[in-house]
Scaffold this active site. Structure first.
Site, PDB file in Angstrom:
ATOM      1  N   LYS A  66      -9.159 -12.815 -50.623  1.00 26.80           N
ATOM      2  CA  LYS A  66      -8.781 -14.066 -49.925  1.00 26.80           C
ATOM      3  C   LYS A  66      -9.897 -15.112 -49.885  1.00 26.80           C
ATOM      4  CE  LYS A  66      -5.193 -12.254 -46.884  1.00 26.80           C
ATOM      5  NZ  LYS A  66      -4.788 -11.948 -45.508  1.00 26.80           N
ATOM      6  N   ASP A 102      -1.640 -17.416 -43.200  1.00 25.84           N
ATOM      7  CA  ASP A 102      -1.995 -16.553 -42.064  1.00 25.84           C
ATOM      8  C   ASP A 102      -2.183 -17.408 -40.808  1.00 25.84           C
ATOM      9  OD1 ASP A 102      -1.966 -14.138 -43.439  1.00 25.84           O
ATOM     10  OD2 ASP A 102      -4.123 -14.177 -43.893  1.00 25.84           O
ATOM     11  N   GLY A 129     -13.477 -10.830 -41.190  1.00 24.99           N
ATOM     12  CA  GLY A 129     -12.990 -11.010 -42.565  1.00 24.99           C
ATOM     13  C   GLY A 129     -12.022 -12.177 -42.656  1.00 24.99           C
ATOM     14  N   ARG A 156     -21.999 -11.110 -40.966  1.00 29.75           N
ATOM     15  CA  ARG A 156     -20.711 -11.679 -41.377  1.00 29.75           C
ATOM     16  C   ARG A 156     -20.078 -12.459 -40.209  1.00 29.75           C
ATOM     17  NH1 ARG A 156     -15.849  -8.286 -44.255  1.00 29.75           N
ATOM     18  NH2 ARG A 156     -14.808 -10.036 -45.249  1.00 29.75           N
ATOM     19  N   GLY A 243       1.037  -6.400 -35.747  1.00 29.58           N
ATOM     20  CA  GLY A 243       0.949  -7.535 -36.669  1.00 29.58           C
ATOM     21  C   GLY A 243       2.259  -7.960 -37.308  1.00 29.58           C
TER      22      GLY A 243
HETATM   23  P1  NDP Z   1     -11.301  -7.926 -44.734  1.00 31.58           P
HETATM   24  O1  NDP Z   1     -11.521  -6.848 -45.736  1.00 31.58           O
HETATM   25  O2  NDP Z   1     -11.632  -9.337 -45.096  1.00 31.58           O
HETATM   26  O3  NDP Z   1     -12.109  -7.574 -43.377  1.00 31.58           O
HETATM   27  C1  NDP Z   1     -12.101  -6.274 -42.837  1.00 31.58           C
HETATM   28  C2  NDP Z   1     -12.732  -6.282 -41.447  1.00 31.58           C
HETATM   29  O4  NDP Z   1     -12.670  -4.963 -40.894  1.00 31.58           O
HETATM   30  C3  NDP Z   1     -14.209  -6.673 -41.452  1.00 31.58           C
HETATM   31  O5  NDP Z   1     -14.505  -7.332 -40.246  1.00 31.58           O
HETATM   32  C4  NDP Z   1     -14.893  -5.290 -41.512  1.00 31.58           C
HETATM   33  O6  NDP Z   1     -16.209  -5.279 -40.991  1.00 31.58           O
HETATM   34  C5  NDP Z   1     -13.986  -4.505 -40.596  1.00 31.58           C
HETATM   35  N1  NDP Z   1     -14.065  -3.068 -40.835  1.00 31.58           N
HETATM   36  C6  NDP Z   1     -13.493  -2.387 -41.860  1.00 31.58           C
HETATM   37  N2  NDP Z   1     -13.764  -1.067 -41.734  1.00 31.58           N
HETATM   38  C7  NDP Z   1     -14.516  -0.926 -40.612  1.00 31.58           C
HETATM   39  C8  NDP Z   1     -15.095   0.188 -39.955  1.00 31.58           C
HETATM   40  N3  NDP Z   1     -14.947   1.424 -40.414  1.00 31.58           N
HETATM   41  N4  NDP Z   1     -15.796  -0.015 -38.809  1.00 31.58           N
HETATM   42  C9  NDP Z   1     -15.952  -1.277 -38.325  1.00 31.58           C
HETATM   43  N5  NDP Z   1     -15.422  -2.386 -38.918  1.00 31.58           N
HETATM   44  C10 NDP Z   1     -14.710  -2.210 -40.042  1.00 31.58           C
HETATM   45  O7  NDP Z   1      -9.770  -7.796 -44.319  1.00 31.58           O
HETATM   46  P2  NDP Z   1      -8.797  -8.855 -43.624  1.00 31.58           P
HETATM   47  O8  NDP Z   1      -9.572  -9.694 -42.669  1.00 31.58           O
HETATM   48  O9  NDP Z   1      -7.966  -9.549 -44.633  1.00 31.58           O
HETATM   49  O10 NDP Z   1      -7.837  -7.857 -42.820  1.00 31.58           O
HETATM   50  C11 NDP Z   1      -8.301  -7.185 -41.648  1.00 31.58           C
HETATM   51  C12 NDP Z   1      -7.125  -6.480 -40.977  1.00 31.58           C
HETATM   52  O11 NDP Z   1      -6.160  -7.431 -40.563  1.00 31.58           O
HETATM   53  C13 NDP Z   1      -6.417  -5.506 -41.902  1.00 31.58           C
HETATM   54  O12 NDP Z   1      -6.105  -4.360 -41.158  1.00 31.58           O
HETATM   55  C14 NDP Z   1      -5.143  -6.215 -42.295  1.00 31.58           C
HETATM   56  O13 NDP Z   1      -4.097  -5.296 -42.437  1.00 31.58           O
HETATM   57  C15 NDP Z   1      -4.884  -7.095 -41.085  1.00 31.58           C
HETATM   58  N6  NDP Z   1      -4.168  -8.341 -41.441  1.00 31.58           N
HETATM   59  C16 NDP Z   1      -2.863  -8.456 -41.063  1.00 31.58           C
HETATM   60  C17 NDP Z   1      -2.152  -9.594 -41.332  1.00 31.58           C
HETATM   61  C18 NDP Z   1      -0.738  -9.695 -40.883  1.00 31.58           C
HETATM   62  O14 NDP Z   1      -0.017 -10.567 -41.383  1.00 31.58           O
HETATM   63  N7  NDP Z   1      -0.291  -8.873 -39.965  1.00 31.58           N
HETATM   64  C19 NDP Z   1      -2.756 -10.747 -42.041  1.00 31.58           C
HETATM   65  C20 NDP Z   1      -4.157 -10.534 -42.384  1.00 31.58           C
HETATM   66  C21 NDP Z   1      -4.828  -9.356 -42.089  1.00 31.58           C
HETATM   67  P3  NDP Z   1     -17.481  -5.521 -41.971  1.00 31.58           P
HETATM   68  O15 NDP Z   1     -17.502  -7.003 -42.269  1.00 31.58           O
HETATM   69  O16 NDP Z   1     -18.629  -5.094 -41.129  1.00 31.58           O
HETATM   70  O17 NDP Z   1     -17.245  -4.683 -43.192  1.00 31.58           O
END
Ligand code: NDP
Length: 298
Positions: A66, A102, A129, A156, A243
């Site tokens: 994204k 979004d 993210g 981040r 969500g």
């Molecule tokens: P990204 O990959 O851009 O970001 C992932 C986020 O999760 C980061 O902040 C990352 O932290 C954190 N993270 C992942 N694993 C861990 C862990 N083990 N411990 C702590 N932090 C963790 O993904 P998105 O932002 O696109 O999506 C995030 C969530 O939101 C997903 O679950 C997705 O399904 C959901 N989503 C739902 C939508 C909907 O329409 N319902 C729309 C968009 C997203 P770090 O930066 O430190 O790695």
């Protein structure tokens, strides 16, 4: 000729978006096919080039592309520019336009979470993210005065705060290190908690222990399933939503951008429900299982 729309991500297998969008095309009599393209980072730029052809109405972009897609596009809408993240592409001839649906998806989810109450002013956001960017932008837009962003990798979260420095100049937007005691003290002041991390997507992990959730909190988990966070929030007496609303409304906004038509929301919602009943996962990677029914009010 049948037009095409594709979802580009990695992984994208068994997408709920596919079922939802195909049902919408069929219901509106639009001759279009929605396909899933699993493209890792190396193959991603070539996939974007392919979308420029007349065969395509547009595309969706999902995890992990994204933010990466932004420099590959010709124009960004205001919301895509503001968030620095794109989840929907449309074509203007061979030019590609990046949108962020979004943002309206989150706005619909927040409205539902708050219901008829006055819009709260303080929120805690977990994650930094692409999803979190739409969340923070949406919270700023509806007038939140204090938003604290926690992320595993603090830099981040700091980058996110910096990105919004101008639009958040009038309020208190800050990044804080992920320590349970700090999250607890911020939650005590907040009215809204948004989980925009993928913690809980697979397995039964939760970003924060249930004991620190006060009963007045409204909790939204962007993950489209009944996560442990949501179960704990309900047990603590909170209002808790998953969500689903965001997924449905970001999809509806994308459908309208591609087709110029109003989205058939009921059809899309039914398609989501039946795809999930069949054990499909969304492009965002929701887990499957017996205990994944959508959460409503807590
Ligand atoms: P990204 O990959 O851009 O970001 C992932 C986020 O999760 C980061 O902040 C990352 O932290 C954190 N993270 C992942 N694993 C861990 C862990 N083990 N411990 C702590 N932090 C963790 O993904 P998105 O932002 O696109 O999506 C995030 C969530 O939101 C997903 O679950 C997705 O399904 C959901 N989503 C739902 C939508 C909907 O329409 N319902 C729309 C968009 C997203 P770090 O930066 O430190 O790695």
């Amino acid at each position: 000729m049948t037009k095409r729309v594709v979802l580009i991500g990695h992984p994208v297998a068994h997408s709920l978006s596919g079922a939802m969008q195909q049902a919408a095309f069929d219901a509106r009599g639009i001759d279009a096919r929605y396909d899933l393209w699993d493209r890792a980072t190396m193959e991603f730029p070539d996939a974007i080039e392919e979308i420029r052809s007349d065969d395509f109405l547009g595309a969706n972009v999902t995890i992990p592309h994204k933010e990466r897609v932004v420099p590959l596009l010709d124009r960004l809408t205001e919301e895509a520019q503001a968030t620095g993240a794109v989840n929907t592409l449309t074509r203007e001839g061979r030019r590609l336009v990046g949108h962020n649906t979004d943002v309206p998806g989150f706005a619909a989810a927040l409205d539902r979470l708050v219901g008829r109450s006055k819009m709260p002013r303080q929120a805690v956001v977990l994650g930094a993210g692409g999803g979190a960017r739409a969340v923070v932008y949406g919270l700023i837009r509806v007038g939140f005065q204090r938003i604290v962003v926690f992320n595993r990798h603090l830099h981040r979260a700091e980058g996110l705060v910096k990105h919004f420095a101008k639009s958040a100049a009038h309020m208190d937007l800050r990044a804080m290190p992920w320590h349970e005691s700090i999250i607890e003290s911020e939650l005590a002041k907040a009215k809204v908690l948004i989980n925009a991390t993928s913690i809980g997507l697979n397995g039964d992990a939760t970003p924060v222990p249930g004991e620190i959730l006060g009963r007045d909190l409204r909790v939204l988990d962007l993950i489209y399933s009944r996560t442990r966070l949501l179960r704990d929030a309900e047990a603590a007496g909170c209002t808790a939503h998953d969500g689903e609303t965001m997924l449905l409304h970001q999809g509806a906004a994308a459908f309208t951008l591609w087709t110029g038509q109003a989205a058939p929301l009921d059809v899309m919602s039914d398609a989501l429900a039946s795809a999930r009943a069949q054990g499909l996962r969304s492009a965002e990677g929701e887990p499957v299982g017996d205990d994944q029914s959508p959460v409503t009010d807590g």
